[in-house]
Design an enzyme around this catalytic site. Structure first.
Site, PDB file in Angstrom:
ATOM      1  N   GLN A  10       7.307   2.585   1.436  1.00 34.48           N
ATOM      2  CA  GLN A  10       7.044   1.269   1.995  1.00 34.48           C
ATOM      3  C   GLN A  10       6.942   1.453   3.503  1.00 34.48           C
ATOM      4  OE1 GLN A  10       6.208  -1.717   0.939  1.00 34.48           O
ATOM      5  NE2 GLN A  10       6.153  -2.450   3.046  1.00 34.48           N
ATOM      6  N   CYS A  11       5.720   1.482   4.020  1.00 32.30           N
ATOM      7  CA  CYS A  11       5.497   1.853   5.423  1.00 32.30           C
ATOM      8  C   CYS A  11       5.409   0.671   6.371  1.00 32.30           C
ATOM      9  CB  CYS A  11       4.220   2.696   5.543  1.00 32.30           C
ATOM     10  SG  CYS A  11       4.403   4.359   4.870  1.00 32.30           S
ATOM     11  N   GLN A  12       5.126  -0.509   5.872  1.00 25.72           N
ATOM     12  CA  GLN A  12       5.079  -1.670   6.762  1.00 25.72           C
ATOM     13  C   GLN A  12       6.500  -2.029   7.200  1.00 25.72           C
ATOM     14  OE1 GLN A  12       4.051  -5.585   5.122  1.00 25.72           O
ATOM     15  NE2 GLN A  12       2.367  -5.700   6.567  1.00 25.72           N
ATOM     16  N   PRO A  51      11.630  -3.645  -2.135  1.00 30.44           N
ATOM     17  CA  PRO A  51      12.172  -4.731  -1.308  1.00 30.44           C
ATOM     18  C   PRO A  51      11.279  -5.948  -1.144  1.00 30.44           C
ATOM     19  CG  PRO A  51      11.391  -2.945   0.100  1.00 30.44           C
ATOM     20  CD  PRO A  51      11.277  -2.459  -1.315  1.00 30.44           C
ATOM     21  N   TYR A  52      10.029  -5.887  -1.578  1.00 33.34           N
ATOM     22  CA  TYR A  52       9.116  -7.009  -1.371  1.00 33.34           C
ATOM     23  C   TYR A  52       8.547  -7.495  -2.699  1.00 33.34           C
ATOM     24  CZ  TYR A  52       9.329  -5.506   3.492  1.00 33.34           C
ATOM     25  OH  TYR A  52       9.764  -5.149   4.734  1.00 33.34           O
ATOM     26  N   GLY A  53       7.928  -8.678  -2.655  1.00 28.00           N
ATOM     27  CA  GLY A  53       7.251  -9.172  -3.847  1.00 28.00           C
ATOM     28  C   GLY A  53       6.079  -8.283  -4.201  1.00 28.00           C
ATOM     29  N   GLY A  54       5.381  -7.875  -3.184  1.00 27.23           N
ATOM     30  CA  GLY A  54       4.263  -6.957  -3.359  1.00 27.23           C
ATOM     31  C   GLY A  54       3.901  -6.364  -2.025  1.00 27.23           C
ATOM     32  N   MET A  55       3.200  -5.256  -2.081  1.00 24.65           N
ATOM     33  CA  MET A  55       2.673  -4.633  -0.867  1.00 24.65           C
ATOM     34  C   MET A  55       1.229  -4.288  -1.124  1.00 24.65           C
ATOM     35  SD  MET A  55       3.132  -3.781   2.233  1.00 24.65           S
ATOM     36  CE  MET A  55       1.819  -3.125   3.262  1.00 24.65           C
ATOM     37  N   GLU A  56       0.374  -4.745  -0.222  1.00 21.79           N
ATOM     38  CA  GLU A  56      -1.068  -4.741  -0.426  1.00 21.79           C
ATOM     39  C   GLU A  56      -1.732  -3.401  -0.181  1.00 21.79           C
ATOM     40  OE1 GLU A  56      -0.179  -6.307   3.818  1.00 21.79           O
ATOM     41  OE2 GLU A  56       0.695  -6.484   1.820  1.00 21.79           O
ATOM     42  N   HIS A  91      -1.894 -13.176  -4.127  1.00 20.49           N
ATOM     43  CA  HIS A  91      -1.582 -12.975  -2.703  1.00 20.49           C
ATOM     44  C   HIS A  91      -1.950 -11.564  -2.262  1.00 20.49           C
ATOM     45  CE1 HIS A  91       0.712 -13.757   1.033  1.00 20.49           C
ATOM     46  NE2 HIS A  91       0.970 -12.462   0.969  1.00 20.49           N
ATOM     47  N   GLU A  92      -1.489 -10.563  -3.015  1.00 20.70           N
ATOM     48  CA  GLU A  92      -1.756  -9.181  -2.618  1.00 20.70           C
ATOM     49  C   GLU A  92      -3.248  -8.861  -2.704  1.00 20.70           C
ATOM     50  OE1 GLU A  92       0.606  -7.896  -1.134  1.00 20.70           O
ATOM     51  OE2 GLU A  92       2.089  -9.316  -1.872  1.00 20.70           O
ATOM     52  N   HIS A 115      -5.085  -9.968   0.329  1.00 20.10           N
ATOM     53  CA  HIS A 115      -4.924  -9.015   1.437  1.00 20.10           C
ATOM     54  C   HIS A 115      -6.081  -8.006   1.494  1.00 20.10           C
ATOM     55  CE1 HIS A 115      -1.315  -9.696   3.705  1.00 20.10           C
ATOM     56  NE2 HIS A 115      -0.559  -9.819   2.622  1.00 20.10           N
ATOM     57  N   GLU A 130      -0.729 -12.656   7.355  1.00 23.01           N
ATOM     58  CA  GLU A 130      -0.036 -13.361   6.278  1.00 23.01           C
ATOM     59  C   GLU A 130      -0.388 -14.841   6.182  1.00 23.01           C
ATOM     60  OE1 GLU A 130       1.227 -11.925   3.986  1.00 23.01           O
ATOM     61  OE2 GLU A 130       1.849  -9.956   4.699  1.00 23.01           O
ATOM     62  N   ASP A 167      10.840  -5.558  11.800  1.00 25.82           N
ATOM     63  CA  ASP A 167      11.461  -5.966  10.538  1.00 25.82           C
ATOM     64  C   ASP A 167      12.445  -7.113  10.744  1.00 25.82           C
ATOM     65  OD1 ASP A 167      10.076  -4.153   9.024  1.00 25.82           O
ATOM     66  OD2 ASP A 167      11.665  -2.653   8.990  1.00 25.82           O
ATOM     67  N   TYR A 197       3.869 -16.493   7.345  1.00 25.27           N
ATOM     68  CA  TYR A 197       3.163 -16.879   6.127  1.00 25.27           C
ATOM     69  C   TYR A 197       2.877 -18.387   6.126  1.00 25.27           C
ATOM     70  CZ  TYR A 197       4.807 -12.401   4.110  1.00 25.27           C
ATOM     71  OH  TYR A 197       5.068 -11.073   3.860  1.00 25.27           O
TER      72      TYR A 197
END
Length: 666
Positions: free
Chosen positions: A176-178, A305-310, A334-335, A338, A357, A415, A423
């Protein structure tokens, strides 16, 4: 605006000299070791010199690096020596360097050559400083190859032992890089202002997926498989992603597949099959054709840790979207959105995160509205407005992070600013613009905006100038836009200056039921109802399972959120009555559970504390974890700390650090 820790970038959260060099191509060649929990290999950057003028630092390349071991640096085939770490390395370019080392009008070709990892600069890590030995001319290209190895302090990777996975058969790793964690994978220009293509060769004993297209797979015969991937569309570093584990795939559409563990594949396929292509087609009608060839979904273990990552070509998704009734798959909308907003058109730095977002949330709701009806657009917006209010309440109405464009020039971690503000405040600005000019006109601006900035990164002022220029030929729209108080929208903390008006047809029944429950408060001191009969005599309201049996999950969420907003929380007996009637604690839907546990924790219902503790050991999604730890901490701090210590090794490093700060632990 520049900072003392980096005078050669307009991004306050990078140490790279992006005003002098930009990465055009990135090649990765590395191996995964589950035993050692490291990635080890090489990264090669092709960098173009863009620096010009007196202040340019064109004899050095500065890269972001955080907790990464660097063993060798090669420039255009030449191995560079590691500079003495005890020796001060003078900046080898810029005005001061030229005055010290050059005659008038001469180019300094004798500046020092080598590399050095500088001391850490807060959350930004250590600058990898590569001295090239000469000044490069503008447009000149240099190739830098770095031998690296991740460490146990890597903030981008989540390593899971077999027992932490659903089938408990094999270890698992995902990234998870963001926002600024790619620098802990490998040295790079870790800023959304710079976009690069990627070519990856990866060796692992288990299947691998990457944010790109698969080129080849071959067995090396030593318990390793080599995978080759390519991302042909230039992307920022935060979108580079990798996962490896016991995963397999199934088709869910003509250009989509779902990846997950074998024991979860049938369940995930059933949940996502058919809907993904509908989302893609709706988005294409609104914007323009999908750019990335394939759209796949990796359903990760629950610590994600997130709902999704795009991540392009391979959205990483939380397993909490798999509820068995398709009620949570809007995360995929949502993703997917993106793929245009964020992945093609990107915020130039994290102060302008709303451009990613806010736009994506708006597009998500337009996609949902196109498929399920416009009332669903409004219903989702109502839920989002509540989320925005909660974030502002948590930060405080005057907090910097409640601004649409916050100031991140203070050396802080992006973060820390993560919340629903970019959002939902961003969405409400875009929805407000739509209402001002009218949807028909606005829908012509949408594809214009994304086409204008395709493959580019931008800031809010650039967005505003583009908006103004597009509508300039239209006097009516121009007049409407001229009335906007932009400073209040962009720079003022708290809620937006304009309260939105949404169609509440789907929300009204939820509000009415909440009002009935609010009529139970305050209770007479002598009355402690525990059954419906007691409630009839005390308040003439008798709850029944029929109250919610025809409701969607979204309506249950709106009801529970309305209850959690009561000035005085429910009492524990009322919480028990609600659960006994509606069976919320038996739901398999994390969205419902988290809202019900919020109501229970506000009531300080001690009978629920153990269930909350168990829930926090099964989900790592920060949307649920952070608020519940905050409430549990207020209700029973000892239990909150004990729960965190019990599960912290299971959480992803981003979530782990966030909860640690929430609890105020050292």
């Amino acid at each position: 605006m520049v900072l003392p820790h980096n005078t050669r970038s307009t991004d306050p959260n990078t140490l790279a000299n992006t005003l002098d060099f930009v990465t055009k191509r990135t090649k990765l060649d590395y191996e995964l070791s589950f035993e050692r929990k490291v990635l080890e290999g090489t990264v090669e950057h092709e960098l173009k010199c863009i620096g010009d003028g007196e202040e340019a630092v064109s004899a050095e390349v500065w890269l972001d690096s955080s907790w990464v071991e660097v063993s060798k640096v090669v420039m255009d085939g030449e191995v560079l020596g590691k500079l003495d770490e005890t020796k001060e390395v003078k900046e080898s370019e810029g005005k001061e360097g030229r005055e010290a080392g050059e005659g008038e009008g001469e180019k300094n070709d004798s500046v020092e050559k080598g590399w050095k990892l500088e001391d850490r600069t807060g959350p930004y890590g250590s600058r990898l400083r590569i001295l090239l030995g000469r000044r490069l001319e503008k447009e000149e290209v240099v190739n830098v190859k770095i031998h690296f190895q991740t460490t146990s302090k890597c903030t981008a990777l989540g390593w899971m032992d077999p027992e932490q996975t659903s089938n408990k058969q094999h270890a698992y790793m995902y990234s998870q890089c963001q926002a600024i964690h790619c620098r802990s994978l490998f040295p790079c220009q870790d800023t959304p202002a710079v976009k690069s293509t990627y070519h990856s060769i990866i060796r692992s004993p288990l299947p691998v997926v990457v944010s790109g297209l698969s080129l080849s797979t071959k067995s090396l015969g030593v318990g390793l498989i080599e995978y080759e991937f390519e991302q042909k569309v230039a992307i920022p570093s935060y979108l580079y992603a990798i996962a490896s584990g016991d995963i397999t795939s199934a088709r869910i559409g003509p250009r989509s597949a779902v990846w997950t563990s074998p024991d979860q594949l049938e369940r995930c396929t059933k949940e996502l099959d058919g809907d993904t292509e509908k989302f893609i087609e709706a988005a294409e009608k609104l914007i323009f054709p999908y750019e990335w060839e394939t759209y796949n979904v990796l359903v990760l273990p629950p610590s994600f840790p997130y709902g999704g990552m795009e991540n392009p070509n391979m959205t990483f998704a939380t397993p909490t979207i798999i509820s068995g009734d398709k009620s949570n798959i809007d995360v995929i909308a949502h993703e997917l959105a993106h793929s245009w907003s964020g992945n093609l058109v990107t915020n130039a730095n994290w102060e302008h995160f709303w451009l990613n977002e806010g736009w994506t949330t708006y597009l998500e709701r337009r996609i949902i509205g196109a498929i399920h009806g416009d009332e669903m657009f409004h219903f989702s917006a109502i839920i989002g407005w509540k989320s925005l209010n909660e974030s502002i309440k948590q930060f405080g109405p005057d907090h910097e992070f409640t601004k649409l464009v916050p100031n991140l020039h203070d050396g802080g971690d992006p973060d820390d600013a993560f919340s629903s503000v970019p959002y939902e405040k961003g969405f409400n600005l875009l929805y407000y613009l739509e209402t001002l000019v009218g949807r028909e006109k606005w829908d012509k601006f949408i594809p214009h905006y994304f086409e204008t900035f395709r493959y580019k990164s931008l800031t809010t002022p650039t967005f505003l100038s583009t908006l103004t220029a597009f509508f300039q030929p239209d006097p009516t729209a121009t007049k409407a836009l001229s009335m906007i108080n932009w400073p209040s929208w962009l720079s003022s903390p708290g809620l937006p200056p304009i309260s939105p008006s949404f169609n509440a047809s789907l929300a009204t029944p939820c509000y009415l039921l909440a009002e009935k429950w609010s009529s139970l408060l305050p209770l007479p001191p002598t009355v402690q109802p525990s059954t419906s009969d007691d409630l009839v005599s005390a308040t003439r309201f008798s709850p029944s399972p029929a109250d919610v049996e025809t409701w969607s999950t979204g309506q249950i969420i709106v009801f529970l959120e309305k209850v959690s907003d009561f000035p005085d929380p429910l009492t524990p007996p009322l919480v028990n009555l609600m659960d006994g009637t509606y069976r919320f604690s038996e739901s398999g839907n994390a969205e419902v559970l988290s809202r019900f546990y919020t109501v229970a924790l506000l009531a300080k219902d001690m009978e629920v504390y153990e269930k909350v503790e168990e829930f926090l050991g099964t989900v790592g999604r920060m949307k649920f974890v952070r608020p519940l730890y905050s409430l549990l901490n207020k209700a029973d701090r000892a239990r909150a700390v004990r729960t965190y210590i019990k599960y912290r090794g299971w959480y992803h490093p981003i979530c782990r650090e966030s909860v640690r700060r929430e609890l105020g632990l050292e």
